[in-house]
Design a protein around this motif. Structure first.
Motif, PDB file in Angstrom:
ATOM      1  N   THR A 102      -4.843   6.964  -1.896  1.00 47.11           N
ATOM      2  CA  THR A 102      -4.323   5.679  -1.429  1.00 47.11           C
ATOM      3  C   THR A 102      -4.449   4.659  -2.552  1.00 47.11           C
ATOM      4  O   THR A 102      -5.505   4.553  -3.179  1.00 47.11           O
ATOM      5  CB  THR A 102      -5.105   5.181  -0.201  1.00 47.11           C
ATOM      6  OG1 THR A 102      -5.070   6.195   0.799  1.00 47.11           O
ATOM      7  CG2 THR A 102      -4.506   3.903   0.353  1.00 47.11           C
ATOM      8  N   VAL A 103      -3.359   3.928  -2.799  1.00 42.00           N
ATOM      9  CA  VAL A 103      -3.345   2.886  -3.829  1.00 42.00           C
ATOM     10  C   VAL A 103      -2.820   1.601  -3.191  1.00 42.00           C
ATOM     11  O   VAL A 103      -1.799   1.620  -2.504  1.00 42.00           O
ATOM     12  CB  VAL A 103      -2.460   3.288  -5.029  1.00 42.00           C
ATOM     13  CG1 VAL A 103      -2.362   2.160  -6.035  1.00 42.00           C
ATOM     14  CG2 VAL A 103      -2.995   4.536  -5.695  1.00 42.00           C
ATOM     15  N   LYS A 148       0.839  -1.188   0.000  1.00 44.63           N
ATOM     16  CA  LYS A 148       0.000   0.000   0.000  1.00 44.63           C
ATOM     17  C   LYS A 148       0.880   1.246   0.000  1.00 44.63           C
ATOM     18  O   LYS A 148       1.976   1.237   0.567  1.00 44.63           O
ATOM     19  CB  LYS A 148      -0.862  -0.047   1.256  1.00 44.63           C
ATOM     20  CG  LYS A 148      -1.748   1.121   1.506  1.00 44.63           C
ATOM     21  CD  LYS A 148      -2.576   0.838   2.743  1.00 44.63           C
ATOM     22  CE  LYS A 148      -2.821   2.095   3.521  1.00 44.63           C
ATOM     23  NZ  LYS A 148      -3.606   1.889   4.715  1.00 44.63           N
ATOM     24  N   ALA A 149       0.396   2.294  -0.630  1.00 46.89           N
ATOM     25  CA  ALA A 149       1.073   3.588  -0.586  1.00 46.89           C
ATOM     26  C   ALA A 149       0.010   4.674  -0.572  1.00 46.89           C
ATOM     27  O   ALA A 149      -1.075   4.503  -1.139  1.00 46.89           O
ATOM     28  CB  ALA A 149       1.991   3.767  -1.787  1.00 46.89           C
ATOM     29  N   SER A 150       0.322   5.772   0.086  1.00 45.09           N
ATOM     30  CA  SER A 150      -0.633   6.875   0.119  1.00 45.09           C
ATOM     31  C   SER A 150       0.104   8.203   0.106  1.00 45.09           C
ATOM     32  O   SER A 150       1.258   8.292   0.527  1.00 45.09           O
ATOM     33  CB  SER A 150      -1.529   6.779   1.354  1.00 45.09           C
ATOM     34  OG  SER A 150      -0.758   6.922   2.516  1.00 45.09           O
ATOM     35  N   PRO A 194       0.409  13.134  -9.415  1.00 42.63           N
ATOM     36  CA  PRO A 194       0.546  12.619  -8.049  1.00 42.63           C
ATOM     37  C   PRO A 194       0.058  11.175  -7.900  1.00 42.63           C
ATOM     38  O   PRO A 194       0.635  10.404  -7.129  1.00 42.63           O
ATOM     39  CB  PRO A 194      -0.287  13.573  -7.197  1.00 42.63           C
ATOM     40  CG  PRO A 194      -1.044  14.421  -8.118  1.00 42.63           C
ATOM     41  CD  PRO A 194      -0.420  14.339  -9.461  1.00 42.63           C
ATOM     42  N   VAL A 195      -0.971  10.788  -8.648  1.00 42.28           N
ATOM     43  CA  VAL A 195      -1.458   9.406  -8.579  1.00 42.28           C
ATOM     44  C   VAL A 195      -0.402   8.461  -9.156  1.00 42.28           C
ATOM     45  O   VAL A 195      -0.180   7.366  -8.629  1.00 42.28           O
ATOM     46  CB  VAL A 195      -2.812   9.258  -9.313  1.00 42.28           C
ATOM     47  CG1 VAL A 195      -3.256   7.812  -9.353  1.00 42.28           C
ATOM     48  CG2 VAL A 195      -3.875  10.105  -8.633  1.00 42.28           C
ATOM     49  N   GLU A 211       3.701   4.274  -8.252  1.00 40.58           N
ATOM     50  CA  GLU A 211       5.115   3.872  -8.287  1.00 40.58           C
ATOM     51  C   GLU A 211       5.600   3.488  -6.894  1.00 40.58           C
ATOM     52  O   GLU A 211       6.327   2.512  -6.719  1.00 40.58           O
ATOM     53  CB  GLU A 211       5.987   5.017  -8.819  1.00 40.58           C
ATOM     54  CG  GLU A 211       6.131   5.067 -10.303  1.00 40.58           C
ATOM     55  CD  GLU A 211       7.148   6.120 -10.726  1.00 40.58           C
ATOM     56  OE1 GLU A 211       7.263   7.170 -10.046  1.00 40.58           O
ATOM     57  OE2 GLU A 211       7.828   5.891 -11.731  1.00 40.58           O
ATOM     58  N   SER A 212       5.200   4.260  -5.907  1.00 43.04           N
ATOM     59  CA  SER A 212       5.595   3.987  -4.530  1.00 43.04           C
ATOM     60  C   SER A 212       5.008   2.668  -4.038  1.00 43.04           C
ATOM     61  O   SER A 212       5.678   1.901  -3.335  1.00 43.04           O
ATOM     62  CB  SER A 212       5.145   5.133  -3.626  1.00 43.04           C
ATOM     63  OG  SER A 212       5.494   4.885  -2.300  1.00 43.04           O
ATOM     64  N   ALA A 213       3.770   2.379  -4.418  1.00 42.22           N
ATOM     65  CA  ALA A 213       3.141   1.118  -4.010  1.00 42.22           C
ATOM     66  C   ALA A 213       3.871  -0.075  -4.625  1.00 42.22           C
ATOM     67  O   ALA A 213       4.071  -1.098  -3.959  1.00 42.22           O
ATOM     68  CB  ALA A 213       1.670   1.108  -4.414  1.00 42.22           C
ATOM     69  N   VAL A 214       4.292   0.055  -5.881  1.00 42.49           N
ATOM     70  CA  VAL A 214       5.050  -1.020  -6.535  1.00 42.49           C
ATOM     71  C   VAL A 214       6.401  -1.199  -5.844  1.00 42.49           C
ATOM     72  O   VAL A 214       6.847  -2.329  -5.598  1.00 42.49           O
ATOM     73  CB  VAL A 214       5.222  -0.725  -8.047  1.00 42.49           C
ATOM     74  CG1 VAL A 214       6.176  -1.713  -8.689  1.00 42.49           C
ATOM     75  CG2 VAL A 214       3.873  -0.759  -8.748  1.00 42.49           C
TER      76      VAL A 214
END
Length: 121
Positions: free
Chosen positions: A109-110, A4-6, A46-47, A52-55
């Motif tokens: 949040t993704v 998860k990343a937000s 930003p999304v 990218e951060s979630a990956v």
């Protein structure tokens, strides 16, 4: 495996951010990144960073647990936008009046996950 990343307090209205997030929900992560890269909306940047951060978080989690990591297996399992605080500003108008301007913020949040393989009977 799920990661998860937000991003919080993004200066884009939640309605506009939700339009972008709806494009990627349920897509494969690589395909979702390509969609966001070429999306004309300003909220796509930003999304894109959050995805990218979630990956990257999934990669770190796989390394920590000693699992094989394949980025092409990741799917955007959940993506949502919540409303953040609103900054209130005033715009001077004619005859001494003032109109309020709402500068809205968003929390994006993704969640990416590898799809669970179903057991065959």
């Amino acid at each position: 495996m799920e990661a998860k990343a937000s991003a919080r307090y993004i200066r884009v209205t939640p309605m506009k951010a939700r339009r972008v997030v709806n494009l990627i929900r349920g897509q494969q992560a690589n395909e979702a990144l390509a969609i966001l890269k070429f999306a004309p909306q300003a909220a796509s940047e930003p999304v894109f960073k959050v995805l990218e951060s979630a990956v990257a978080n999934a990669r770190q989690k796989a390394d920590r647990e000693g699992l094989a990591f394949k980025p092409e297996d990741l799917v955007v399992s959940a993506a949502f936008v919540d409303e953040g605080p609103t900054m209130k500003r005033f715009q001077p108008r004619a005859q001494g009046r003032a109109f309020r301007i709402n500068k809205r913020t968003s929390h994006v949040t993704v969640v990416v996950a590898t799809p669970e393989k179903e057991e065959v009977r």
